[in-house]
Design an enzyme around this catalytic site. Structure first.
Site, short mmCIF file in Angstrom:
data_model
loop_
_atom_site.label_atom_id
_atom_site.label_comp_id
_atom_site.label_asym_id
_atom_site.label_seq_id
_atom_site.Cartn_x
_atom_site.Cartn_y
_atom_site.Cartn_z
N HIS A 47 42.63 65.44 -14.27
CA HIS A 47 42.04 66.54 -13.36
C HIS A 47 41.51 67.56 -14.20
CE1 HIS A 47 42.11 67.04 -8.71
NE2 HIS A 47 41.72 68.23 -9.21
N THR B 108 41.65 61.03 -4.40
CA THR B 108 42.40 61.59 -5.52
C THR B 108 43.85 61.56 -5.50
OG1 THR B 108 40.63 63.13 -6.10
CG2 THR B 108 42.65 63.68 -6.74
N TYR C 5 40.57 64.50 -0.63
CA TYR C 5 41.78 64.99 -0.55
C TYR C 5 42.35 64.56 0.64
CZ TYR C 5 40.66 67.35 -5.12
OH TYR C 5 40.06 67.69 -6.21
N SER D 29 32.90 65.70 -3.67
CA SER D 29 34.42 66.22 -3.22
C SER D 29 34.41 66.64 -1.91
CB SER D 29 34.95 67.48 -4.05
OG SER D 29 36.04 68.05 -3.65
N LYS E 35 41.57 57.93 -8.34
CA LYS E 35 41.29 58.89 -9.40
C LYS E 35 42.57 59.73 -9.69
CE LYS E 35 38.44 63.31 -10.45
NZ LYS E 35 39.85 64.28 -10.49
#
Length: 363
Positions: free
Chosen positions: A238, A162, A136, A112, A214
């Protein structure tokens, strides 16, 4: 001398007990919680529990191969370590510890962009291991492009965007305690809200690295993804942490597999907690599954060695499941091995672990 991990941990639920002991309540709730009523979280588990197996017998299953592959890389088991934010609050090494463990076991991790120690340091810790970078979007096209270039330079196998976090959900476990986790309404979040399919097309055309989206939850979006050249559709809600009252990931997986029709790889997460869950997802058409909460229990319980030990137990569960289904590997399975079934447990984040016996408020 400390007790060896293979003696200390012999069932998956034992990692959860140890993780709860090691984590403060804020970090525990962040790990296990979902959005609002946590209905989507429960439906992830319900969807898995509502499928039963149809095994075959009198087959030679003396040699069972549990391996899988993705993007041309072999996986010891078809299980990726999903992107989890703030890994460093569960163990100081954060993403680097996870990367080392994934490489040691023979699987892959997805880092992440909001986990330390960051893109390059985590790649270095992974060595020659399989790794994917997840982003992100918190900046303009140049900002995103910089992350693509850095990921390519650091040897990441694929790049994951994402796409289900345009707004930060109401995590009521945090709100009820008045615990603030980061700047949820920071101006940088506007960049995520503005992302579009045109942006995805632009990234795909500009950067030579497999692209994963995602947060796909419908056949319509899966079809659109492959039309713009996405290499992998990542089916996810999520972990029930974003849109409340969504469908379980396994419930929507079949329609997405049909829509993709072999034109892209498919990864799925959402409530996957046991070896039998992995096998169900593979039967329904996934190329690999991802686990988030599950491996973080191992991380919080025993660091990198805890992750490796957890994956060893998960592999054992998968091998037993395949053998008792009467097959020697995933390729031999088809949907005739599954049928609808009545769930026997009330679904919640830990309902796959009936021996856990944690207090009700920790569900």
């Amino acid at each position: 001398m400390p007790e060896p991990l293979d003696s200390r941990f012999q069932n998956l639920h034992e990692f959860i007990k140890a993780a709860r002991t090691n984590l403060n309540r804020n970090n525990w709730d962040y790990l296990i919680g979902g959005a609002e009523t946590e209905t989507t979280l429960a439906r992830n588990r319900l969807a898995l529990d509502a499928l039963g197996f149809r095994p075959r017998v009198l087959c030679d299953v003396s040699e069972v191969d549990c391996s899988g592959s993705l993007f041309g890389r072999k996986l010891r088991i078809p299980v990726l370590l999903a992107p989890v934010g703030s890994l460093q609050v569960f163990e100081p090494g954060g993403g680097a510890t996870v990367a080392k463990a994934a490489t040691e076991f023979g699987n892959g991790m997805i880092l992440s962009s909001v986990s330390e120690p960051g893109l390059e340091a985590t790649a270095a810790a992974a060595g020659d291991g399989f790794r994917i970078f997840q982003l992100y979007v918190r900046g303009d096209g140049d900002w995103v492009g910089d992350h693509f270039r850095r990921a390519i330079d650091a040897g990441y196998t694929a790049f994951c965007l994402t796409v289900d976090t345009d707004y930060y959900s109401r995590r009521e476990r945090d709100i009820a305690k008045r615990h603030q986790r980061g700047a949820r309404n920071a101006p940088s979040r506007k960049w995520q809200e503005r992302q579009s399919w045109q942006d995805v097309e632009r990234y795909k055309a500009k950067f030579d690295i497999p692209l994963i989206l995602k947060g796909i939850a419908t056949a319509e979006d899966a079809r659109r993804a492959v039309e713009v050249g996405v290499d992998c559709v990542y089916v996810s809600n999520h972990g029930g942490r974003q849109l409340d009252h969504g469908l379980g990931s396994i419930d929507v997986l079949p329609e997405i597999v049909e829509a993709v029709d072999g034109r892209a790889r498919i990864v799925v997460d959402g409530g996957i907690s046991r070896g039998t869950d992995v096998v169900k997802a593979m039967i329904l058409g996934a190329d690999a599954v991802a686990v988030g909460r599950l491996y973080v229990y191992g991380l919080a319980a025993g660091g990198g060695a805890g992750i490796v030990r957890l994956l060893e137990i998960l592999e054992h569960e998968i091998r037993i499941c395949l053998g008792l289904l009467g097959v020697t590997g995933f390729a031999a399975l088809d949907r005739s091995y599954l049928a609808p079934a009545r769930p026997v447990a009330t679904p919640h984040v830990h309902s796959a672990f009936p021996l856990l016996h944690l207090p009700r408020e920790t569900y």
